[in-house]
Write a protein that holds these residues in place. Structure first.
Motif, short mmCIF file in Angstrom:
data_model
loop_
_atom_site.label_atom_id
_atom_site.label_comp_id
_atom_site.label_asym_id
_atom_site.label_seq_id
_atom_site.Cartn_x
_atom_site.Cartn_y
_atom_site.Cartn_z
N LEU A 173 -15.72 2.83 8.77
CA LEU A 173 -16.74 2.49 9.76
C LEU A 173 -16.16 1.74 10.95
O LEU A 173 -15.40 0.79 10.80
CB LEU A 173 -17.83 1.65 9.10
N THR A 174 -16.55 2.18 12.17
CA THR A 174 -16.30 1.41 13.38
C THR A 174 -17.62 1.27 14.13
O THR A 174 -18.49 2.14 14.03
CB THR A 174 -15.27 2.10 14.29
N THR A 175 -17.77 0.18 14.87
CA THR A 175 -19.03 -0.08 15.57
C THR A 175 -18.78 -0.22 17.06
O THR A 175 -17.72 -0.65 17.51
CB THR A 175 -19.69 -1.37 15.05
N ASP A 176 -19.80 0.18 17.83
CA ASP A 176 -19.77 0.05 19.28
C ASP A 176 -21.20 -0.17 19.75
O ASP A 176 -21.97 0.77 19.91
CB ASP A 176 -19.18 1.31 19.91
N GLN A 177 -21.58 -1.43 19.92
CA GLN A 177 -22.95 -1.82 20.28
C GLN A 177 -23.93 -1.27 19.24
O GLN A 177 -23.84 -1.62 18.07
CB GLN A 177 -23.26 -1.35 21.70
N ASP A 178 -24.85 -0.40 19.63
CA ASP A 178 -25.85 0.08 18.67
C ASP A 178 -25.43 1.37 17.99
O ASP A 178 -26.22 1.98 17.28
CB ASP A 178 -27.21 0.29 19.36
N GLN A 179 -24.21 1.80 18.22
CA GLN A 179 -23.73 3.03 17.61
C GLN A 179 -22.64 2.73 16.58
O GLN A 179 -21.87 1.80 16.73
CB GLN A 179 -23.20 4.01 18.66
N TYR A 180 -22.63 3.55 15.54
CA TYR A 180 -21.63 3.44 14.49
C TYR A 180 -20.93 4.78 14.38
O TYR A 180 -21.57 5.84 14.45
CB TYR A 180 -22.28 3.09 13.15
N ARG A 181 -19.62 4.75 14.17
CA ARG A 181 -18.86 5.98 13.99
C ARG A 181 -18.11 5.91 12.66
O ARG A 181 -17.67 4.85 12.24
CB ARG A 181 -17.87 6.18 15.14
N ILE A 182 -17.96 7.08 12.06
CA ILE A 182 -17.33 7.18 10.75
C ILE A 182 -16.12 8.10 10.84
O ILE A 182 -16.23 9.23 11.34
CB ILE A 182 -18.33 7.74 9.71
N ILE A 219 -27.37 0.85 9.60
CA ILE A 219 -26.14 1.62 9.75
C ILE A 219 -26.46 3.10 9.90
O ILE A 219 -25.89 3.79 10.77
CB ILE A 219 -25.19 1.38 8.56
N ALA A 220 -27.36 3.62 9.07
CA ALA A 220 -27.74 5.04 9.15
C ALA A 220 -28.28 5.37 10.53
O ALA A 220 -27.90 6.39 11.14
CB ALA A 220 -28.77 5.37 8.08
N GLU A 221 -29.15 4.51 11.05
CA GLU A 221 -29.72 4.75 12.37
C GLU A 221 -28.65 4.70 13.46
O GLU A 221 -28.65 5.50 14.39
CB GLU A 221 -30.82 3.74 12.66
N GLY A 222 -27.72 3.76 13.32
CA GLY A 222 -26.64 3.65 14.30
C GLY A 222 -25.75 4.87 14.33
O GLY A 222 -25.36 5.36 15.40
N ILE A 223 -25.44 5.42 13.14
CA ILE A 223 -24.62 6.64 13.09
C ILE A 223 -25.39 7.81 13.71
O ILE A 223 -24.84 8.59 14.49
CB ILE A 223 -24.23 6.96 11.63
N LEU A 224 -26.66 7.94 13.36
CA LEU A 224 -27.45 9.05 13.89
C LEU A 224 -27.68 8.94 15.39
O LEU A 224 -27.78 9.96 16.08
CB LEU A 224 -28.78 9.15 13.14
N ASN A 225 -27.74 7.73 15.92
CA ASN A 225 -27.79 7.56 17.37
C ASN A 225 -26.56 8.15 18.03
O ASN A 225 -26.63 8.80 19.09
CB ASN A 225 -27.94 6.09 17.74
N LYS A 228 -26.75 11.99 17.64
CA LYS A 228 -27.77 12.50 18.57
C LYS A 228 -27.18 12.66 19.97
O LYS A 228 -27.45 13.66 20.65
CB LYS A 228 -28.95 11.52 18.63
N ASP A 229 -26.39 11.70 20.41
CA ASP A 229 -25.83 11.75 21.76
C ASP A 229 -24.80 12.86 21.94
O ASP A 229 -24.44 13.20 23.07
CB ASP A 229 -25.18 10.40 22.10
N GLN A 230 -24.33 13.43 20.83
CA GLN A 230 -23.35 14.52 20.90
C GLN A 230 -24.01 15.89 20.85
O GLN A 230 -23.32 16.91 20.91
CB GLN A 230 -22.33 14.41 19.75
N GLN A 231 -25.34 15.92 20.75
CA GLN A 231 -26.05 17.20 20.68
C GLN A 231 -25.90 17.96 22.00
O GLN A 231 -26.10 17.40 23.08
CB GLN A 231 -27.53 16.97 20.36
N GLU A 232 -25.54 19.24 21.91
CA GLU A 232 -25.41 20.07 23.10
C GLU A 232 -26.78 20.41 23.67
O GLU A 232 -27.80 20.34 22.98
CB GLU A 232 -24.65 21.35 22.76
N GLU A 233 -26.81 20.78 24.93
CA GLU A 233 -28.08 21.08 25.60
C GLU A 233 -28.84 22.20 24.90
O GLU A 233 -30.08 22.21 24.87
CB GLU A 233 -27.81 21.45 27.06
N VAL A 234 -28.12 23.13 24.28
CA VAL A 234 -28.77 24.25 23.60
C VAL A 234 -29.38 23.84 22.26
O VAL A 234 -30.10 24.62 21.64
CB VAL A 234 -27.80 25.42 23.39
N GLY A 235 -29.05 22.63 21.77
CA GLY A 235 -29.64 22.14 20.54
C GLY A 235 -28.70 22.00 19.37
O GLY A 235 -29.05 21.39 18.35
#
Length: 383
Positions: A173-182, A219-225, A228-235
Motif C-alpha cells: 500500500l502507498t497513499t497520496d491524499q485521498d487515494q490509495y495505490r496497491i 482504504i477500499a474507497e481510497g483505492i476505488l477513487n 475510478k480516475d483511470q477509467q477511459e472515456e469509453v467506460g
C-alpha cells in the motif's frame, strides 16, 4: 440442454476426482526439459512460457510440465463448494470446502507479515523472473474471500483472513491524499495494475463487511477513487497505469474484476458514490467486450480468442450486476462452445479452432465458481 445445476455438479466431481490439481495457464517455466538445459536465459524462458501458453494443442505432457495445485484455484473451488452446499443441501460439499480451506492455509507464504498467497510457478516477464512463493494481491484477495465465506464452518478462517490486511498495508500500500495505490507484489514497480487495485479494494470491503472496522472501508474507497480516475472515456479500463507499461489494452476479464469490485463496495456500504462509474463500466463491458450471443471478446479491438476465464467472469459480474438474463446467455454460449461434457471445460476457441484441453484453475475452478455464483444469486433483485 443439460441444466446448470447438473453441469455444476459434474464440474465439481471432475475436479474433485483429480484432487483439484492440474495444469495452469502460466506453468511453462516448470518444464523439466527447460530446467535441465545447461544454460538459462530470459529469451529461452519466454520461449517456453509463451509457446506453451499460446499453442493450439497442449504441449505440457510432451515438455514434462508437472501438475500442481494453485492457491487461487483452491479458493475458487472452496467458494464453489460452499455455494453448492447452499444450493443442494449436501454435506459432501461442505466437507469439501473445509478440506480446501485447510489446503489454502497450507499455502500461506512464510516469512511475510500477515496472510498472503502466491503463484506456484516461476514466471518470466521482459524485466525479471518471479520465483514461486512471491506473494501477490490477486491470489491473496481470492484466498481472503474464500476464507471469509467459510467462517461459518470455523472462526479460525476469518481470523487468518483478517491478517491479510497486515500484508497489504505493510508490503503493497502507498497513499497520496485521498487515494490509495496497491502494488501487485512487494516488489515496487513504476506502474500499477488496475484490476489488482480493484481486487485489493474488494479485499478490504470484504474485511469491513466481516469485522466492521472503518479503516478498511476508508482504504477500499481510497483505492476505488484511484481506479475510478483511470477509467477511459469509453467506460473501460486499460490494464496498467500508465497504459504504456503493458501490451494489454481494455481486456475482458480484468475489466470484469474491476466492475465486480465497485459493485461489491456499493453492496456492502449501500452508497452510490460510484454509480456513474459502474454504469459506464457495465455499458462498456456489455456492449464492447461481449457479443450479443454471449461470446466474450478478448479486448476492445479483438473478438478472438473467446476465453473460458472471460466467459466465467462475465457470468459472475453480470449476475452481481443484476443482469441475470445476459449471465444466462453467456452460460448457454459457453456450454455450447467450450463444454466437453462430464464436467470438463476447454480453454479457448478462436475463429478457426478450439484449444481442446483443460487447465484446472483457468477452466474448471473459474467455471465452477461462476456457475455456483449464478445459481446462488440468480433470484436477487438488481444491486
Amino acid at each position: 440442454m443439460t441444466s446448470v445445476k447438473t453441469i455444476l455438479k459434474e464440474t465439481l466431481e471432475y475436479s474433485s476426482r483429480r484432487n483439484y490439481v492440474g495444469w495452469d495457464k502460466h506453468d511453462g517455466m516448470s518444464s523439466r526439459i527447460r530446467r535441465k538445459l545447461p544454460f538459462k536465459h530470459k529469451l529461452t524462458n519466454l520461449a517456453f512460457q509463451e509457446t506453451i501458453k499460446r499453442a493450439p494443442v497442449n504441449l505440457r505432457p510432451i515438455l514434462l510440465i508437472e501438475q500442481q495445485p494453485n492457491p487461487k484455484g483452491l479458493s475458487l473451488f472452496t467458494m464453489a463448494n460452499l455455494n453448492a452446499y447452499i444450493e443442494f443441501s449436501s454435506e459432501r460439499y461442505l466437507s469439501e470446502a473445509q478440506t480446501l480451506c485447510e489446503r489454502i492455509l497450507s499455502h500461506d507464504v512464510d516469512g511475510v507479515d500477515g496472510f498472503c498467497l502466491s503463484h506456484q510457478h516461476t514466471l518470466q516477464d521482459l524485466s525479471d523472473t518471479k520465483s514461486p512463493g512471491t506473494p501477490n494481491i490477486v491470489s491473496t484477495s481470492y484466498g481472503v474471500k474464500a476464507l471469509l465465506q467459510a467462517s461459518n464452518i470455523d472462526d479460525k478462517y476469518a481470523v487468518v483472513a483478517h491478517r491479510s490486511a497486515d500484508f497489504v498495508k505493510s508490503e503493497l500500500l502507498t497513499t497520496d491524499q485521498d487515494q490509495y495505490r496497491i502494488s501487485y507484489t512487494p516488489t515496487k514497480e513504476d506502474s500499477y495494475t488496475l484490476n489488482a487495485n480493484a481486487l485489493a479494494a474488494r479485499l478490504f470491503i470484504d474485511l469491513y463487511d466481516q469485522f466492521c472496522e472503518d479503516e478498511y472501508r476508508v482504504i477500499a474507497e481510497g483505492i476505488l477513487n484511484y481506479v475510478k480516475d483511470q477509467q477511459e472515456e469509453v467506460g473501460g479500463w486499460k490494464y496498467t497505469d500508465p497504459p504504456s507499461a503493458s501490451h494489454l489494452g481494455m481486456d475482458n476479464y480484468h475489466n470484469g474484476f474491476i466492475i465486480e469490485s465497485f459493485l461489491r463496495y456499493q453492496e456492502v456500504t449501500n452508497e452510490n458514490i460510484f454509480k456513474e462509474t459502474i454504469q459506464d463500466g457495465v455499458n462498456f463491458y456489455r456492449n464492447v467486450l461481449y457479443n450479443k450471443d454471449g461470446s466474450p471478446c478478448w479486448d476492445e479491438s479483438s473478438t478472438y480468442p473467446h476465453d473460458i476465464h472471460a466467459a466465467a467472469q462475465g457470468i459472475v459480474t453480470f449476475t452481481h450486476a443484476g443482469d441475470i438474463e445476459f449471465a444466462r446467455t453467456i452460460i448457454d454460449w459457453t456450454i455450447k462452445n467450450l463444454y466437453a461434457g462430464d464436467g470438463q471445460f476447454y480453454y479457448q476457441t478462436s475463429k478457426f479452432y478450439t484449444k481442446k484441453y483443460t487447465l484446472m484453475r483457468w477452466c474448471q475452478a473459474w467455471m465452477a465458481y461462476a456457475l455456483s455464483t449464478f445459481l446462488r444469486y440468480r433470484d436477487r433483485s438488481n444491486i
